[in-house]
Design an enzyme around this catalytic site. Structure first.
Site, PDB file in Angstrom:
ATOM      1  N   LYS A 127      -3.291-112.881 -45.078  1.00 50.06           N
ATOM      2  CA  LYS A 127      -2.564-111.890 -44.216  1.00 50.06           C
ATOM      3  C   LYS A 127      -1.878-111.208 -45.334  1.00 50.06           C
ATOM      4  CE  LYS A 127      -3.716-112.515 -40.150  1.00 50.06           C
ATOM      5  NZ  LYS A 127      -4.474-110.992 -39.330  1.00 50.06           N
ATOM      6  N   ILE A 144       3.386-112.390 -29.221  1.00 52.32           N
ATOM      7  CA  ILE A 144       3.264-111.516 -28.527  1.00 52.32           C
ATOM      8  C   ILE A 144       2.406-112.501 -27.993  1.00 52.32           C
ATOM      9  CG2 ILE A 144       1.892-109.687 -28.490  1.00 52.32           C
ATOM     10  CD1 ILE A 144       3.553-108.650 -30.327  1.00 52.32           C
ATOM     11  N   TYR A 164      -5.132-118.735 -43.240  1.00 50.48           N
ATOM     12  CA  TYR A 164      -4.637-117.405 -42.347  1.00 50.48           C
ATOM     13  C   TYR A 164      -3.246-116.706 -43.383  1.00 50.48           C
ATOM     14  CZ  TYR A 164      -3.068-114.825 -38.111  1.00 50.48           C
ATOM     15  OH  TYR A 164      -2.570-113.974 -37.549  1.00 50.48           O
ATOM     16  N   ASN A 182      -9.449-106.260 -37.445  1.00 51.81           N
ATOM     17  CA  ASN A 182      -8.527-106.635 -36.917  1.00 51.81           C
ATOM     18  C   ASN A 182      -8.848-108.081 -36.652  1.00 51.81           C
ATOM     19  OD1 ASN A 182      -6.655-107.338 -34.057  1.00 51.81           O
ATOM     20  ND2 ASN A 182      -8.792-108.107 -33.084  1.00 51.81           N
ATOM     21  N   SER A 232       0.764-109.899 -40.364  1.00 53.68           N
ATOM     22  CA  SER A 232       1.041-110.723 -39.534  1.00 53.68           C
ATOM     23  C   SER A 232       2.204-111.802 -40.423  1.00 53.68           C
ATOM     24  CB  SER A 232       0.231-112.359 -39.448  1.00 53.68           C
ATOM     25  OG  SER A 232       1.127-113.776 -38.530  1.00 53.68           O
TER      26      SER A 232
END
Length: 262
Positions: free
Chosen positions: A169, A198, A165, A100, A152
Site C-alpha cells: 500500500k 469501513i 500489505y 482494487n 490504505s
C-alpha cells in the site's frame, strides 16, 4: 481546455456516461461499492475477479448488462495482456481502471514467511502494475484515461501484523507519483484512495469480538463512526470524472479524519 461557463452544467462534470471501466475485485466489499457508483454515474463496468462466474453473477445481478464479469487471477501476469486485449476486443475503449484487488496475511514478521510476503505483493503491487502496464498504451491512443489504486491507512501509519500489505500500500504512493510524471501529458490521470476503517465484513471480523481494538479504532476517528463502502465508491467515481480533471498524483484519504485523529 477552458471551461465554457455559459453552458456549464455541473451534473455533466460528474457523469461517466458512455465510459467503460475495469474494476478488479469489483463484485465484493469495497469493489462492489465502486462498481455500483461507477454504474450509477453512467459507466459500464468490467469486473475482474478470481471468483467463480456463479458467485459473481449473484453479486452483480442488479446491474444487468452494465456489469460484465471475467474470471481472472491478476497474479497470472503472463496472461494479463491477453486478458486486456480480449476485453478491448469485446467492449472497445477502456477509459477507467480501478486497481482494487487485494489479499491479507495477518502475521507478525517473525511468523511470516518470505513466500507469504511475496504472495501479498504479487496481488497488490505486481498484479496491479501488470494490469496498468497493459492498459496504458491503449489509453494513450485516445489521449485519455483514469487509473485509481486502492491504497490504505497503512500507506501512512504503522499497524502490526500486516508487513506485506503495508509495503504494497505504501508502494502505491510511489507508483502513482511516477505514473503521473509519465502519463499526464497523454491525458491519463493516476490517483489513489486511502480508505480508513469501513463497515465491511472484514472490519467486523476484526472487531466484533475484540472490544479493545474497536475502542482504539473509534477513539482515533474524529467523525466518531466508521465509513460506508459507498463513501469509497463515490470518491472513485469523482476521481474518474471531469470534475476531478486537474487532480492527478494524489491519494485521497476517505477515513473520517483518522489520519489526523488524536
Amino acid at each position: 481546455m477552458a471551461i465554457d461557463f455559459k453552458n456549464f452544467n455541473i451534473n455533466n462534470a460528474y457523469s461517466l456516461e458512455g465510459q467503460t471501466a475495469i474494476v478488479t475485485g469489483g463484485s465484493t466489499g469495497l469493489g462492489l461499492a465502486i462498481t455500483r457508483c461507477l454504474i450509477s454515474a453512467g459507466a459500464k463496468v468490467i469486473v475482474l475477479s478470481f471468483e467463480t462466474p456463479e458467485q459473481a453473477a449473484e453479486a452483480l445481478a442488479e446491474f444487468g448488462e452494465q456489469a460484465v464479469f471475467y474470471q481472472f487471477d491478476i497474479t497470472n501476469t503472463d496472461h494479463t495482456q491477453e486478458m486486456v486485449d480480449k476485453i478491448i476486443a469485446d467492449h472497445g475503449q477502456i477509459s477507467i481502471l480501478i486497481n482494487n484487488a487485494g489479499n491479507h496475511c495477518k502475521k507478525y514478521i517473525w511468523d511470516m514467511s518470505v513466500e507469504d510476503y511475496v504472495k501479498v505483493l504479487n496481488v497488490h503491487l505486481v498484479g496491479a502494475f501488470a494490469l496498468t502496464k497493459a492498459l496504458v498504451p491503449h489509453m494513450k491512443t485516445f489521449n485519455y484515461g483514469n487509473i485509481v489504486f486502492m491504497a490504505s491507512m497503512t500507506s501512512y501509519i504503522g499497524q502490526p501484523q500486516v508487513s506485506g500489505y503495508s509495503t504494497a500500500k505504501a508502494g502505491y504512493l510511489g507508483l502513482i507519483h511516477t505514473l503521473t510524471a509519465e502519463c499526464a501529458e497523454f491525458g491519463i490521470r493516476v490517483n489513489a484512495i486511502a480508505p480508513g476503517w469501513i463497515d465491511t465484513p472484514m472490519f467486523h471480523k476484526a472487531t466484533d469480538h475484540d472490544s479493545t481494538r474497536l475502542s482504539k479504532i473509534m477513539g482515533r476517528i474524529p467523525a466518531k463512526r466508521v465509513g460506508d463502502p459507498m463513501d469509497v465508491g463515490m470518491c472513485a467515481a469523482f476521481l474518474c470524472s471531469e470534475a476531478a480533471r486537474y487532480i492527478t498524483g494524489a491519494c485521497i484519504p476517505v477515513d473520517g479524519g483518522a489520519l489526523i485523529g488524536f
